[in-house]
Design a protein around this motif. Structure first.
Motif, PDB file in Angstrom:
ATOM      1  N   ASP A 169       0.821  -1.203   0.000  1.00 61.87           N
ATOM      2  CA  ASP A 169       0.000   0.000   0.000  1.00 61.87           C
ATOM      3  C   ASP A 169       0.862   1.262   0.000  1.00 61.87           C
ATOM      4  OD1 ASP A 169       0.838   0.414   2.677  1.00 61.87           O
ATOM      5  OD2 ASP A 169      -0.942  -0.546   3.497  1.00 61.87           O
ATOM      6  N   THR A 170       0.340   2.309  -0.607  1.00 64.40           N
ATOM      7  CA  THR A 170       0.950   3.633  -0.598  1.00 64.40           C
ATOM      8  C   THR A 170      -0.108   4.601  -0.081  1.00 64.40           C
ATOM      9  OG1 THR A 170       2.357   3.099  -2.495  1.00 64.40           O
ATOM     10  CG2 THR A 170       2.080   5.428  -1.949  1.00 64.40           C
ATOM     11  N   LEU A 171       0.152   5.217   1.064  1.00 67.22           N
ATOM     12  CA  LEU A 171      -0.813   6.082   1.722  1.00 67.22           C
ATOM     13  C   LEU A 171      -0.245   7.486   1.857  1.00 67.22           C
ATOM     14  CD1 LEU A 171      -1.738   3.705   4.707  1.00 67.22           C
ATOM     15  CD2 LEU A 171      -2.698   3.703   2.397  1.00 67.22           C
ATOM     16  N   ILE A 172      -1.083   8.487   1.647  1.00 67.22           N
ATOM     17  CA  ILE A 172      -0.696   9.875   1.874  1.00 67.22           C
ATOM     18  C   ILE A 172      -1.514  10.399   3.049  1.00 67.22           C
ATOM     19  CG2 ILE A 172      -0.581  12.212   0.945  1.00 67.22           C
ATOM     20  CD1 ILE A 172      -0.180  11.032  -1.805  1.00 67.22           C
ATOM     21  N   TRP A 173      -0.793  10.787   4.089  1.00 65.38           N
ATOM     22  CA  TRP A 173      -1.393  11.307   5.315  1.00 65.38           C
ATOM     23  C   TRP A 173      -1.155  12.810   5.372  1.00 65.38           C
ATOM     24  CZ3 TRP A 173      -2.788   7.262   8.977  1.00 65.38           C
ATOM     25  CH2 TRP A 173      -2.323   5.986   8.632  1.00 65.38           C
ATOM     26  N   GLU A 174      -2.081  13.544   5.967  1.00 70.93           N
ATOM     27  CA  GLU A 174      -1.870  14.961   6.202  1.00 70.93           C
ATOM     28  C   GLU A 174      -2.300  15.316   7.621  1.00 70.93           C
ATOM     29  OE1 GLU A 174      -3.542  17.563   3.301  1.00 70.93           O
ATOM     30  OE2 GLU A 174      -2.102  16.979   1.753  1.00 70.93           O
ATOM     31  N   VAL A 175      -1.486  16.137   8.262  1.00 68.03           N
ATOM     32  CA  VAL A 175      -1.800  16.663   9.582  1.00 68.03           C
ATOM     33  C   VAL A 175      -1.739  18.180   9.497  1.00 68.03           C
ATOM     34  CG1 VAL A 175      -1.056  16.818  11.982  1.00 68.03           C
ATOM     35  CG2 VAL A 175      -0.932  14.628  10.771  1.00 68.03           C
ATOM     36  N   PRO A 176      -2.855  18.887   9.704  1.00 70.59           N
ATOM     37  CA  PRO A 176      -2.841  20.345   9.619  1.00 70.59           C
ATOM     38  C   PRO A 176      -2.118  20.973  10.809  1.00 70.59           C
ATOM     39  CG  PRO A 176      -4.976  19.588  10.361  1.00 70.59           C
ATOM     40  CD  PRO A 176      -4.198  18.355  10.001  1.00 70.59           C
ATOM     41  N   HIS A 177      -1.554  22.134  10.598  1.00 73.65           N
ATOM     42  CA  HIS A 177      -0.910  22.841  11.691  1.00 73.65           C
ATOM     43  C   HIS A 177      -1.978  23.203  12.728  1.00 73.65           C
ATOM     44  CE1 HIS A 177       1.457  25.712  13.956  1.00 73.65           C
ATOM     45  NE2 HIS A 177       2.536  25.330  13.290  1.00 73.65           N
ATOM     46  N   PRO A 178      -1.732  22.921  13.998  1.00 75.21           N
ATOM     47  CA  PRO A 178      -2.775  23.162  15.014  1.00 75.21           C
ATOM     48  C   PRO A 178      -3.196  24.620  15.128  1.00 75.21           C
ATOM     49  CG  PRO A 178      -0.648  22.662  16.039  1.00 75.21           C
ATOM     50  CD  PRO A 178      -0.513  22.348  14.585  1.00 75.21           C
ATOM     51  N   ASP A 179      -2.354  25.555  14.699  1.00 75.44           N
ATOM     52  CA  ASP A 179      -2.727  26.969  14.770  1.00 75.44           C
ATOM     53  C   ASP A 179      -3.649  27.391  13.629  1.00 75.44           C
ATOM     54  OD1 ASP A 179      -1.129  27.161  16.990  1.00 75.44           O
ATOM     55  OD2 ASP A 179       0.579  28.056  15.932  1.00 75.44           O
ATOM     56  N   ASP A 180      -3.788  26.534  12.616  1.00 77.26           N
ATOM     57  CA  ASP A 180      -4.549  26.907  11.419  1.00 77.26           C
ATOM     58  C   ASP A 180      -5.958  26.340  11.379  1.00 77.26           C
ATOM     59  OD1 ASP A 180      -2.169  28.061  10.786  1.00 77.26           O
ATOM     60  OD2 ASP A 180      -1.804  26.927   8.949  1.00 77.26           O
ATOM     61  N   VAL A 181      -6.284  25.421  12.289  1.00 77.48           N
ATOM     62  CA  VAL A 181      -7.588  24.753  12.226  1.00 77.48           C
ATOM     63  C   VAL A 181      -8.166  24.617  13.628  1.00 77.48           C
ATOM     64  CG1 VAL A 181      -7.041  23.456  10.129  1.00 77.48           C
ATOM     65  CG2 VAL A 181      -6.502  22.475  12.368  1.00 77.48           C
ATOM     66  N   PRO A 182      -9.476  24.448  13.735  1.00 78.83           N
ATOM     67  CA  PRO A 182     -10.108  24.227  15.046  1.00 78.83           C
ATOM     68  C   PRO A 182      -9.794  22.822  15.557  1.00 78.83           C
ATOM     69  CG  PRO A 182     -11.731  24.072  13.305  1.00 78.83           C
ATOM     70  CD  PRO A 182     -10.475  24.546  12.645  1.00 78.83           C
ATOM     71  N   PRO A 183      -9.989  22.571  16.849  1.00 76.68           N
ATOM     72  CA  PRO A 183      -9.642  21.265  17.444  1.00 76.68           C
ATOM     73  C   PRO A 183     -10.203  20.046  16.731  1.00 76.68           C
ATOM     74  CG  PRO A 183     -10.089  22.856  19.174  1.00 76.68           C
ATOM     75  CD  PRO A 183     -10.431  23.547  17.871  1.00 76.68           C
ATOM     76  N   PRO A 184     -11.461  20.037  16.255  1.00 74.78           N
ATOM     77  CA  PRO A 184     -11.959  18.812  15.612  1.00 74.78           C
ATOM     78  C   PRO A 184     -11.188  18.407  14.351  1.00 74.78           C
ATOM     79  CG  PRO A 184     -13.778  20.244  16.216  1.00 74.78           C
ATOM     80  CD  PRO A 184     -12.536  21.051  16.380  1.00 74.78           C
ATOM     81  N   ASN A 185     -10.446  19.347  13.748  1.00 77.20           N
ATOM     82  CA  ASN A 185      -9.705  19.033  12.531  1.00 77.20           C
ATOM     83  C   ASN A 185      -8.253  18.654  12.794  1.00 77.20           C
ATOM     84  OD1 ASN A 185     -11.478  21.738  11.031  1.00 77.20           O
ATOM     85  ND2 ASN A 185     -11.920  19.581  10.772  1.00 77.20           N
ATOM     86  N   ARG A 186      -7.833  18.731  14.040  1.00 72.69           N
ATOM     87  CA  ARG A 186      -6.437  18.448  14.361  1.00 72.69           C
ATOM     88  C   ARG A 186      -6.210  16.953  14.506  1.00 72.69           C
ATOM     89  NH1 ARG A 186      -6.128  23.064  19.134  1.00 72.69           N
ATOM     90  NH2 ARG A 186      -6.492  24.867  17.743  1.00 72.69           N
ATOM     91  N   GLY A 187      -5.175  16.469  13.831  1.00 72.42           N
ATOM     92  CA  GLY A 187      -4.860  15.046  13.896  1.00 72.42           C
ATOM     93  C   GLY A 187      -4.660  14.460  12.521  1.00 72.42           C
ATOM     94  N   LEU A 188      -4.729  13.144  12.443  1.00 66.78           N
ATOM     95  CA  LEU A 188      -4.433  12.421  11.208  1.00 66.78           C
ATOM     96  C   LEU A 188      -5.603  12.442  10.228  1.00 66.78           C
ATOM     97  CD1 LEU A 188      -2.678   9.191  12.579  1.00 66.78           C
ATOM     98  CD2 LEU A 188      -1.613  11.325  11.801  1.00 66.78           C
ATOM     99  N   TRP A 189      -5.263  12.656   8.954  1.00 70.72           N
ATOM    100  CA  TRP A 189      -6.203  12.524   7.843  1.00 70.72           C
ATOM    101  C   TRP A 189      -5.525  11.687   6.769  1.00 70.72           C
ATOM    102  CZ3 TRP A 189     -11.092  14.805   7.725  1.00 70.72           C
ATOM    103  CH2 TRP A 189     -11.358  15.768   8.714  1.00 70.72           C
ATOM    104  N   LEU A 190      -6.292  10.838   6.101  1.00 75.85           N
ATOM    105  CA  LEU A 190      -5.803  10.121   4.915  1.00 75.85           C
ATOM    106  C   LEU A 190      -6.348  10.835   3.694  1.00 75.85           C
ATOM    107  CD1 LEU A 190      -6.079   6.297   5.668  1.00 75.85           C
ATOM    108  CD2 LEU A 190      -4.028   7.549   5.005  1.00 75.85           C
ATOM    109  N   THR A 191      -5.453  11.223   2.765  1.00 78.64           N
ATOM    110  CA  THR A 191      -5.911  11.953   1.584  1.00 78.64           C
ATOM    111  C   THR A 191      -5.758  11.166   0.299  1.00 78.64           C
ATOM    112  OG1 THR A 191      -3.761  13.021   1.294  1.00 78.64           O
ATOM    113  CG2 THR A 191      -5.377  14.153   2.676  1.00 78.64           C
ATOM    114  N   ASP A 192      -5.015  10.069   0.323  1.00 78.37           N
ATOM    115  CA  ASP A 192      -4.906   9.234  -0.883  1.00 78.37           C
ATOM    116  C   ASP A 192      -4.469   7.836  -0.476  1.00 78.37           C
ATOM    117  OD1 ASP A 192      -5.039   9.393  -3.928  1.00 78.37           O
ATOM    118  OD2 ASP A 192      -3.124   8.392  -3.626  1.00 78.37           O
TER     119      ASP A 192
END
Length: 319
Positions: free
Chosen positions: A259-282
């Motif tokens: 598998d090849t996975l692309i993860w993204e973690v937003p900068h905590p200063d740029d997003v509200p708490p519910p968006n902070r953490g791991l996301w899979l984008t591909d």
């Protein structure tokens, strides 16, 4: 998806006619499967009041070939002369800081003998993290924390036997950002979930041997299309599992997942708490030696050739 890297291309279900290092042996074509992703699997990532599209690409179940062992070991091929040889896709290393599996493999013994996986480290020892450096507004501590979380998610998704046999996905889902969890629960079918997490079919039994693991992890800072700073991490791993099965030849009973996975973690200063953490984008995934009926249900089990015997394990593409 980001202004500097553009949106990752959706997974391609075609088969390139060339460019791969090796061709697929004729016998594996009977195992080729495609997993079709429906609209429900399109995850939507919302940062603040801005929406970001999350595309989940699911690659076809494309068998990764072993041609290096055609000599004295004698692999069994299921012949289909009418089909032309085709190359299988590979993934080029992305730009950025990266680390490749560095642990030494254990002495070869058991079900992986005579296969490329015999040279892979055991279990989590095959997941080597790159050094954490400050980059793009992220501190070295934030980078280290992100890499550690991703490693933990990979261990749960591919190596945790309790998770593999449980019907509940929460052991893995709860490791993602709060807003990502709802989409993972509601929008991913079982088949799509298989592309980044291993769950065993009823009756399937792994041997006590630890799965063998090899791959690389790369990270870099980027900005998404809304200007939000993200740490983008690409993981590219081959996972080899030893199933209980008759073993007439090297590799019988071994299933390979790449598998090849692309993860993204937003900068905590740029997003509200519910968006902070791991996301899979591909997500892109391929398997070899699988039972196709189980795979259609999003589950993993050893496949069999037409004579009812397990197929010898093909070599995974270089991670």
């Amino acid at each position: 998806m980001s202004s500097d890297d553009l949106t990752p291309e959706p997974p391609r279900l075609d088969r390139p006619s060339g460019g791969g290092p090796e061709e697929i042996p004729d016998w594996v074509r009977q195992l080729e499967r495609e997993i079709h992703v429906g609209p429900a699997a399109r995850l939507r990532i919302w940062f603040g009041r801005h929406a970001r599209g999350l595309r989940l690409g699911v690659g076809a179940v494309l068998v990764l070939a072993l041609l290096a062992y055609v000599g004295a070991a004698g692999y069994r091929y299921v012949k289909r002369p009418a089909d032309p040889h085709r190359a299988y896709p590979t993934v080029s290393p992305p730009a950025g800081v990266q680390a490749t599996t560095a642990a030494s493999p254990p002495p070869a013994a058991g079900p992986f003998d005579g296969t490329p996986a015999g040279a892979f480290p055991e279990g989590a020892a095959g997941i080597t993290l790159p050094s954490a450096k400050a980059t793009g507004g992220f501190t070295a501590k934030q980078v280290s924390g992100t890499l550690t979380k991703i490693r933990a998610a990979l261990v749960t998704a591919r190596l945790d036997r309790a998770f593999m046999t449980a019907k509940d996905r929460e052991r893995l889902v709860r490791q993602f950002a709060p807003d990502a969890r709802r989409h993972l629960r509601e929008d991913l079918s079982d088949v799509e979930f298989l592309t980044f997490a291993t769950r065993l079919a009823p009756g399937a039994r792994l041997l006590p041997d630890q799965p063998r693991v090899k791959g690389r992890i790369t990270y870099r800072a980027a900005r998404d299309d809304q200007g939000i700073r993200v740490l983008r991490v690409t993981t590219n791993f081959v996972w080899a599992y030893a199933f209980q099965s008759p073993r007439a030849e090297p590799g019988d009973g071994v299933v390979v997942v790449h598998d090849t996975l692309i993860w993204e973690v937003p900068h905590p200063d740029d997003v509200p708490p519910p968006n902070r953490g791991l996301w899979l984008t591909d997500i892109r995934a391929y398997t070899a030696n699988v039972d196709c009926a189980a795979s259609d249900k999003g589950l993993l089990d050893i496949g069999t050739a037409r004579d009812g015997k397990p197929l010898a394990t093909p070599m995974p593409d270089r991670a």
